[in-house]
Design a protein around this motif. Structure first.
Motif, short mmCIF file in Angstrom:
data_model
loop_
_atom_site.label_atom_id
_atom_site.label_comp_id
_atom_site.label_asym_id
_atom_site.label_seq_id
_atom_site.Cartn_x
_atom_site.Cartn_y
_atom_site.Cartn_z
N GLY A 189 0.84 -1.19 0.00
CA GLY A 189 0.00 0.00 0.00
C GLY A 189 0.87 1.24 0.00
N ASP A 190 0.67 2.09 0.99
CA ASP A 190 1.47 3.31 1.10
C ASP A 190 2.71 3.12 1.98
N TYR A 191 2.94 1.89 2.41
CA TYR A 191 4.02 1.65 3.36
C TYR A 191 5.21 0.99 2.68
N ARG A 192 6.40 1.26 3.22
CA ARG A 192 7.64 0.69 2.70
C ARG A 192 8.13 -0.38 3.67
N LEU A 193 8.39 -1.57 3.15
CA LEU A 193 8.83 -2.70 3.96
C LEU A 193 10.25 -3.11 3.60
#
Length: 378
Positions: A189-193
């Motif tokens: 989504g809008d998150y960086r992993l």
């Protein structure tokens, strides 16, 4: 108050970002490495054996947020790390991970850790119980030009098992292209992993670094897949024992060198000779002379497990001690690892372990007890 009054400061047990989530999912919590952590879950699918078997056959989600996530940057950071770690860091390719050891001046193991080349910085994942000592050690020995950041705003999850790749790929496209000991950055989504194809169960799987504030939503997204169930410390320990993987503070510590711990593979061959890392001289001496004792695997007859601290005998002579042991759900029998005098460390050596006043027959056996199933690509 009298002068001889002793003041005791009680250190409060910490909580992980997913603490409430674990409890709401039926976790039985215990203190471990300074944190409340789930040892197992209750309910229809809970229990150490059930969670162990699910990991072997599908995919289990473990919370390992107690681990220390460190980022190091600055001029010549790889070369500076090589002064403290016996592995080759300057030649580690971008996106690749290496298992290594933090040693003291006597060659004893302060911690085992993972090092990742993240291009503009190097990531270290260290054990939870030792992370503050590790940080102090690194700050003491690294030059001021190297910046060390502790990611206390991040959580760390381990998704392990043969269905881990398919389950994670379902919500984070592209992760299935990683191979064992490879790292990449991915969007959810809008998150960086930060995703590494690694783990400490012997199974294929991933370790995923996610912002602490996002971890509950991410864990819920994983558990929405019927192939994924939560698992606790109990199953993680039985899995790593079957995989023959040592646990810091039990199977190694600052008084044990890497050669005795059977971790010579972590000493890059060229660097064994060239040196230049803290503890090289005493470790080189053990390499040349041979260790007085060695960590070995032990297959135990019967059904009674041998636990940490149990004495190992050859006849009437104690020749070693158990450092990890338990019942193997996969093999259906007890197994252990421990240290024995080098004369008794050869495969097939017949020994006895004393448990509750009884002698259990045991045989030195190669590790891993259960073959690793890491995904190394074609």
């Amino acid at each position: 108050m009298s002068d001889d009054t002793e003041l005791e400061t009680e250190i409060e047990t910490g909580t992980l970002p997913l603490d409430a989530w674990h409890r709401s999912n039926g976790a039985r919590m215990v203190e471990f490495a300074g944190y409340w952590m789930p040892i197992q879950y209750t309910g229809e699918h809970g229990g150490i054996f059930a969670e162990h078997e699910w990991t072997r056959n599908s995919a289990s989600l473990f919370d390992v947020s107690h681990m220390g996530q460190l980022a190091l940057s600055g001029d010549d950071v790889a070369a500076e790390l090589e002064k403290l770690l016996p592995g080759a860091i300057t030649t580690l390719k971008q996106g690749r991970i290496r298992y290594s050891l933090l040693l003291n001046e006597d060659g004893g193991v302060l911690d085992d850790l993972m090092v990742t080349n993240g291009s503009d910085q190097y990531f270290l994942v260290v054990n939870g119980a030792t992370k503050w000592d590790d940080i102090a050690h690194l700050r003491e020995h690294l030059p001021d030009e190297v910046t060390l950041h502790y990611g206390d705003d991040r959580a760390l999850l381990a998704l392990q098992g043969p269905q881990a790749a398919a389950a994670l790929e379902n919500i984070v496209p592209g992760v299935s292209e990683l191979v064992f000991m490879q790292h990449g950055m991915f969007d959810w989504g809008d998150y960086r992993l930060g995703v590494s194809r690694s783990g400490y169960t012997g199974e294929d799987g991933y370790e995923i670094s996610v912002r602490a504030e996002d971890v509950q939503a991410f864990a819920d997204a994983l558990l929405a897949d019927t192939r994924v169930r939560p698992a606790g410390l109990g199953a993680r320990d039985s899995l790593r024992l079957e995989a023959g993987l040592p646990l810091y503070g039990h199977d190694m510590d600052e008084n044990i060198d890497p050669v005795s711990a059977d971790l010579t593979f972590a000493l890059t061959k060229k660097r064994r000779e060239s040196g230049g890392w803290l503890g090289h001289a005493p470790v080189a001496k053990v390499l040349a002379d041979g260790p007085a004792e060695k960590r070995v695997g032990l297959a135990i007859e019967g059904r009674m497990p041998a636990r940490e601290g149990a004495a190992i005998f050859a006849g009437d002579t104690q020749v070693g001690r158990v450092t990890s042991g338990g019942f193997s759900p996969t093999l259906g029998r007890p197994i252990a690892m421990g240290y024995v005098a080098s004369d008794w460390a050869q495969d097939g050596a017949e020994l006895e372990i004393e448990v509750r006043g009884k002698r259990l027959s045991a045989r030195v056996t190669p590790m891993p007890f259960v073959p690793h199933r890491y995904h190394r690509g074609s």
